[in-house]
Design an enzyme around this catalytic site. Structure first.
Site, PDB file in Angstrom:
ATOM      1  CB  ALA A  24      19.875 -28.201 -33.242  1.00 14.21           C
TER       2      ALA A  24
ATOM      3  CG  HIS B 213      12.668 -26.867 -34.988  1.00 19.32           C
ATOM      4  ND1 HIS B 213      13.854 -27.447 -35.350  1.00 19.32           N
ATOM      5  CD2 HIS B 213      12.293 -27.471 -33.836  1.00 19.32           C
ATOM      6  CE1 HIS B 213      14.195 -28.356 -34.457  1.00 19.32           C
ATOM      7  NE2 HIS B 213      13.261 -28.400 -33.530  1.00 19.32           N
TER       8      HIS B 213
END
Ligand code: PAF
Length: 284
Positions: free
Chosen positions: A35, A40
Site C-alpha cells: 500500500a 515509502h
C-alpha cells in the site's frame, strides 16, 4: 508501464542478491507491508544513495497484528505497488507468501525487551515481537548491506536497531525522515481509512507535536507539555489517545517531569474512528 522483477521465494531472493554481491555491488533493502505512498518511495530514494542495488519487500505480516486489529482490512495492491517501485528505481521486489515466511511448524519468537515495552508496546501487546521476528527473517534472507526504515514508526526503528545489534546481524540500519502531506499529516497506508471529516482533524496530531516541541525548547516542563498535548488532541476531536509522551530518543525511557536537558523525542498515538494514527517529532 515499467516492470520490476518479482521473486516470491527465499531461494530466488538469495540468488539475485548473491549475483549482485559477486559483481561487487552493495545492496540496500526497504522492508514494507505494501500500500505504498510517497513516504515509502522516499525510503527507496534514500536506499538508492546508499547502494547500487535496492530490494523492496512487501509482506503484510500476520504476527505483528493483534487479534482485533486490521490484518484483513490492511490495504493490498501488489500490481500498483510494483509499478511504483519500478518507477522509483527499485531493482527487485520480494513478495513472499505467508506459507513461505511461516512454514508449518514455525515456532520461533523474538522478544526485544526494554525499548519495545512502553508506548505502542503497551498499546499493542505482541506487536513488536512480530515486527522483530519478520525483520530478522527478512534481513537474514536478503543479507543487505543497509536497510532503510521510516522514522514515522520511530519506536519500531529503535526496536530494529536494538535487534540488529543484539543478534549481530551484519547490516547498517538507516532511519529516513517522515514524509508529510502539505498540512503536516504524516503519510501512512492507514490514512486511507480516514473519512473526509476525520482527514480534516488528523493534521492536529502533527500540530500538537510541533507545539509540544516549541514548548520544550522554551523550557516548559515535560509534565506540562504532555498534559497540554493530550488536551489539544482531545479538543481537536481524537476519540481515544493511547499516549502523548516525551521520551529519551534512543532507549525511549521516560524523561521529566521537569524541563528536558538534552535531546528528546515526543511520540503520540491517537484514534479517529477506526483509524489509529501515530506520529513523533525530535526535540533538540
Ligand atoms: O513498517 C512496516 O511497514 C512494517 O512494520 C515492517 C517493518 C515492514 C515489518 O513488517
Amino acid at each position: 508501464m515499467t516492470a520490476i522483477a518479482i521473486v516470491r521465494t527465499v531461494a530466488d531472493l538469495r540468488a539475485a542478491v548473491a549475483a549482485w554481491k559477486k559483481a561487487g555491488e552493495r545492496v540496500a533493502m526497504v522492508p514494507t507491508m505494501g500500500a505504498l505512498h510517497e513516504g515509502h518511495l522516499s525510503l527507496v530514494a534514500l536506499a538508492r544513495t546508499k547502494a547500487e542495488r535496492v530490494v523492496a519487500s512487501i509482506f503484510v505480516n500476520p504476527t505483528q497484528f493483534g487479534p482485533n486489529e486490521d490484518f484483513d482490512a490492511y490495504p493490498r495492491g501488489e500490481a500498483r505497488d510494483a509499478e511504483l517501485l519500478a518507477g522509483a528505481g527499485c531493482d527487485l521486489l520480494f513478495a513472499p507468501t505467508v506459507a513461505q515466511m511461516y512454514a508449518p511448524g514455525f515456532s520461533t519468537r523474538i522478544d526485544v525487551t526494554g525499548v519495545s515495552e512502553p508506548l505502542d508496546g503497551a498499546a499493542r501487546p505482541g506487536h513488536f515481537g512480530g515486527v522483530a521476528l519478520i525483520v530478522a527473517k527478512l534481513l537474514i534472507q536478503c543479507g543487505p548491506d543497509v536497510a532503510v526504515f521510516g522514522e514515522k514508526d520511530y519506536q519500531q526503528l529503535q526496536v530494529i536497531k536494538r535487534l540488529v545489534e543484539d543478534l549481530d546481524i551484519p547490516v547498517e540500519i538507516i532511519g529516513a525522515p517522515t514524509a508529510r502531506a502539505p498540512d503536516g499529516l504524516a503519510l501512512s497506508s492507514r490514512n486511507a481509512y480516514l473519512t473526509p471529516a476525520e482527514r480534516e482533524i488528523a493534521p492536529a496530531l502533527a500540530a500538537a507535536l510541533t507545539e509540544a516541541g516549541r514548548r520544550l525548547r522554551a523550557g516548559e516542563s515535560v509534565e506540562r507539555v504532555e498534559a497540554t498535548g493530550l488536551a489539544a488532541l482531545e479538543r481537536a476531536g481524537f476519540q481515544k489517545i493511547d499516549y502523548f509522551e516525551v521520551r529519551h530518543p534512543a532507549d525511549l525511557s521516560r524523561l521529566g517531569p521537569g524541563p528536558i536537558e538534552g535531546e528528546a523525542r515526543i511520540l503520540a498515538a491517537a484514534h479517529l474512528g477506526k483509524t489509529r494514527l501515530i506520529d513523533n517529532m525530535a526535540v533538540g
